[in-house]
Design an enzyme around this catalytic site. Structure first.
Site, short mmCIF file in Angstrom:
data_model
loop_
_atom_site.label_atom_id
_atom_site.label_comp_id
_atom_site.label_asym_id
_atom_site.label_seq_id
_atom_site.Cartn_x
_atom_site.Cartn_y
_atom_site.Cartn_z
N GLY A 262 12.03 -4.62 -0.35
CA GLY A 262 11.01 -5.32 0.41
C GLY A 262 9.64 -5.06 -0.19
O GLY A 262 9.51 -4.66 -1.34
N ARG A 263 8.60 -5.24 0.62
CA ARG A 263 7.24 -5.02 0.13
C ARG A 263 6.80 -3.57 0.27
O ARG A 263 5.85 -3.14 -0.37
CB ARG A 263 6.26 -5.95 0.85
N GLU B 203 5.97 -1.22 -2.85
CA GLU B 203 4.77 -1.44 -3.68
C GLU B 203 3.63 -0.52 -3.27
O GLU B 203 2.80 -0.14 -4.09
CB GLU B 203 4.35 -2.90 -3.68
N CYS C 272 16.83 -3.53 -4.67
CA CYS C 272 15.75 -4.51 -4.81
C CYS C 272 14.47 -3.87 -5.34
O CYS C 272 14.48 -3.25 -6.40
CB CYS C 272 15.57 -5.22 -3.46
N HIS C 273 13.38 -3.96 -4.60
CA HIS C 273 12.09 -3.42 -5.03
C HIS C 273 12.01 -1.90 -4.88
O HIS C 273 11.00 -1.30 -5.24
CB HIS C 273 10.95 -4.08 -4.27
N TYR D 229 15.50 -6.07 -8.12
CA TYR D 229 15.11 -7.47 -8.10
C TYR D 229 14.55 -7.78 -9.49
O TYR D 229 13.81 -6.97 -10.06
CB TYR D 229 14.08 -7.73 -7.00
#
Length: 188
Positions: free
Chosen positions: A89-90, A93, A119-120, A139
């Site tokens: 997800g975000r 980051e 993923c992330h 990802y």
């Protein structure tokens, strides 16, 4: 199967499925899972986002559920945990900017404990400097970070996972069956 104590590091706008599914699945098979977020306590929530693949050049994002944390980030002792899960997800980051998160992640690699990232989540692994000579899926937009961190990007189908030593990674939530099966094999 011996029950394990698993740490999940997450944050606001974590991917809904990549947080909820492993959290519930690992509990369902008898493990203890503590979900934590920097600057939040047990009982507080993080917002999730639902990412979907609808034919666009990248995923779409929609509001997800509120996910309740069940442990305090500042109170945990990382040495007490047998394994680590990093959802995508975000959240990764900005979580990768937190030195305490990176130190926690490094502990699991130094101690050679099982780690699952999806993923992330690879953004946190690359920032922690733990990917050298490891195969790592993520990802596809995270490929440059994996390679710049000295990892070998595993370009695999979205529903597959790869194990490299103590690390199990996958490109996104469609890989949950393969990703969680490979992670659980390391937990034995």
């Amino acid at each position: 199967m011996t029950s394990k104590k698993i740490l999940m590091i997450t944050g606001d706008f974590t991917e809904d499925y990549e947080t909820m599914v492993p959290f519930q699945t690992l509990q369902a098979v008898g493990h203890t899972v503590h979900a934590v977020c920097p600057d939040k306590k047990s009982g507080e929530t993080v917002k999730t986002a639902i990412h979907d693949f609808e034919g666009d050049q990248t995923y779409t994002e929609k509001p997800g559920h509120n996910f309740a944390l069940n442990a305090d980030f500042d109170a945990i002792q990382v040495e007490d945990y047998d394994a680590l899960v990093i959802p995508g997800g975000r959240a990764p980051e900005y979580l990768r900017l937190n030195s305490a998160v990176l130190d926690m992640v490094r502990h699991f690699f130094t101690a050679n404990k099982p780690v699952a990232a999806v993923c992330h989540g690879a953004q946190i692994l690359s920032a922690a400097g733990v990917l050298k000579d490891k195969k790592c899926s993520a990802y596809p937009a995270c490929r440059p970070e994996v390679e710049q961190a000295g990892g070998e990007y595993a370009d695999i189908p979205v529903d597959q996972a790869v194990t490299s030593g103590n690390l199990v990674t996958a490109p996104a939530w469609p890989a949950h069956p393969a990703w969680l099966a490979q992670f659980m094999a390391l937990l034995k």
